[in-house]
Write a protein that holds these residues in place. Structure first.
Motif, PDB file in Angstrom:
ATOM      1  N   SER A   8       0.830  -1.206   0.000  1.00  0.00           N
ATOM      2  CA  SER A   8       0.000   0.000   0.000  1.00  0.00           C
ATOM      3  C   SER A   8       0.861   1.251   0.000  1.00  0.00           C
ATOM      4  CB  SER A   8      -0.919   0.023   1.226  1.00  0.00           C
ATOM      5  OG  SER A   8      -1.815  -1.047   1.175  1.00  0.00           O
ATOM      6  N   GLU A   9       1.920   1.230   0.792  1.00  0.00           N
ATOM      7  CA  GLU A   9       2.808   2.389   0.833  1.00  0.00           C
ATOM      8  C   GLU A   9       3.473   2.593  -0.530  1.00  0.00           C
ATOM      9  OE1 GLU A   9       6.623   4.125   3.278  1.00  0.00           O
ATOM     10  OE2 GLU A   9       5.347   2.619   4.222  1.00  0.00           O
ATOM     11  N   HIS A  10       3.843   1.493  -1.181  1.00  0.00           N
ATOM     12  CA  HIS A  10       4.453   1.580  -2.505  1.00  0.00           C
ATOM     13  C   HIS A  10       3.468   2.190  -3.505  1.00  0.00           C
ATOM     14  CE1 HIS A  10       6.777   0.632  -6.048  1.00  0.00           C
ATOM     15  NE2 HIS A  10       5.722   0.022  -6.557  1.00  0.00           N
ATOM     16  N   LEU A  11       2.205   1.776  -3.459  1.00  0.00           N
ATOM     17  CA  LEU A  11       1.196   2.331  -4.364  1.00  0.00           C
ATOM     18  C   LEU A  11       0.978   3.808  -4.097  1.00  0.00           C
ATOM     19  CD1 LEU A  11      -1.445  -0.547  -4.463  1.00  0.00           C
ATOM     20  CD2 LEU A  11       0.153   0.119  -6.271  1.00  0.00           C
ATOM     21  N   ASN A  12       0.965   4.201  -2.803  1.00  0.00           N
ATOM     22  CA  ASN A  12       0.820   5.609  -2.458  1.00  0.00           C
ATOM     23  C   ASN A  12       1.989   6.428  -2.999  1.00  0.00           C
ATOM     24  OD1 ASN A  12      -1.631   5.890  -1.121  1.00  0.00           O
ATOM     25  ND2 ASN A  12      -0.793   5.115   0.781  1.00  0.00           N
ATOM     26  N   MET A  13       3.205   5.905  -2.839  1.00  0.00           N
ATOM     27  CA  MET A  13       4.371   6.625  -3.335  1.00  0.00           C
ATOM     28  C   MET A  13       4.342   6.711  -4.862  1.00  0.00           C
ATOM     29  SD  MET A  13       5.828   7.815  -0.790  1.00  0.00           S
ATOM     30  CE  MET A  13       7.194   8.537  -1.660  1.00  0.00           C
ATOM     31  N   LYS A  14       3.856   5.686  -5.531  1.00  0.00           N
ATOM     32  CA  LYS A  14       3.732   5.701  -6.989  1.00  0.00           C
ATOM     33  C   LYS A  14       2.751   6.790  -7.420  1.00  0.00           C
ATOM     34  CE  LYS A  14       3.614   3.748 -11.264  1.00  0.00           C
ATOM     35  NZ  LYS A  14       3.459   4.963 -12.055  1.00  0.00           N
ATOM     36  N   LYS A  15       1.607   6.874  -6.754  1.00  0.00           N
ATOM     37  CA  LYS A  15       0.614   7.908  -7.078  1.00  0.00           C
ATOM     38  C   LYS A  15       1.185   9.295  -6.814  1.00  0.00           C
ATOM     39  CE  LYS A  15      -3.302   6.397  -8.643  1.00  0.00           C
ATOM     40  NZ  LYS A  15      -3.530   6.533 -10.059  1.00  0.00           N
ATOM     41  N   PHE A  16       1.902   9.432  -5.684  1.00  0.00           N
ATOM     42  CA  PHE A  16       2.517  10.716  -5.356  1.00  0.00           C
ATOM     43  C   PHE A  16       3.517  11.108  -6.445  1.00  0.00           C
ATOM     44  CE2 PHE A  16       5.986  13.079  -3.165  1.00  0.00           C
ATOM     45  CZ  PHE A  16       5.290  14.245  -2.931  1.00  0.00           C
ATOM     46  N   ASP A  17       4.352  10.169  -6.871  1.00  0.00           N
ATOM     47  CA  ASP A  17       5.308  10.440  -7.947  1.00  0.00           C
ATOM     48  C   ASP A  17       4.590  10.822  -9.239  1.00  0.00           C
ATOM     49  OD1 ASP A  17       7.494   9.970  -6.313  1.00  0.00           O
ATOM     50  OD2 ASP A  17       7.735   7.892  -6.964  1.00  0.00           O
TER      51      ASP A  17
END
Length: 145
Positions: A8-17
């Motif tokens: 989930s954190e990885h997906l959040n960071m991907k969206k943020f990027d």
């Protein structure tokens, strides 16, 4: 916002990027501003404070980007949206409320609430930023760079 689940954190960071890339493509270069030194990023002792500071930096980048896009879109909205770098949390929340009201006036189809800006709900922020960036592109096409 962030969970202990690595996926989930990885997906959040991907969206943020993805959001930052959109803002950069439109010309909002303050999206690149990083507020942490390399030492602060890797220091294990300050993990919680780093997480809090990263959240503050991301909130500034997102809120500043939203305000910039609204101004750069050329839409004649009846609101004063001016982002300052060092505003207090109460003023940030009021600014987030103004941004959401302006988005409604601009007829943005993606719904966004102030707590989603402050809470960095990237899933809700992404379509709004994408729409705003398109408004900036359309304005530039119409009126020249």
């Amino acid at each position: 916002m962030f969970t202990n689940d690595g996926g989930s954190e990885h997906l959040n960071m991907k969206k943020f990027d993805d959001i930052l890339k959109l803002l950069l493509s439109a010309g909002y270069f303050r999206a690149r501003v990083e507020g942490l030194t390399m030492f602060d990023k890797v220091s294990g002792k300050k993990k919680r404070s780093i997480s809090i500071r990263l959240t503050r930096i991301k909130t500034k980048q997102i809120l500043g980007g939203l305000c910039w896009c609204i101004a750069a879109s050329g839409k004649g909205v009846d609101a004063s949206i001016l982002f300052n770098e060092n505003i207090q949390i109460g003023k940030k929340l009021k600014l987030a409320e103004k941004v959401c009201k302006v988005l409604i006036k601009m007829k943005c189809k993606a719904e966004l609430l102030p707590h989603q800006i402050q809470g960095l709900d990237f899933g809700k922020l992404y379509p709004v930023v994408k729409w705003l960036v398109q408004q900036v592109y359309d304005f530039r096409t119409e009126h020249g760079e």
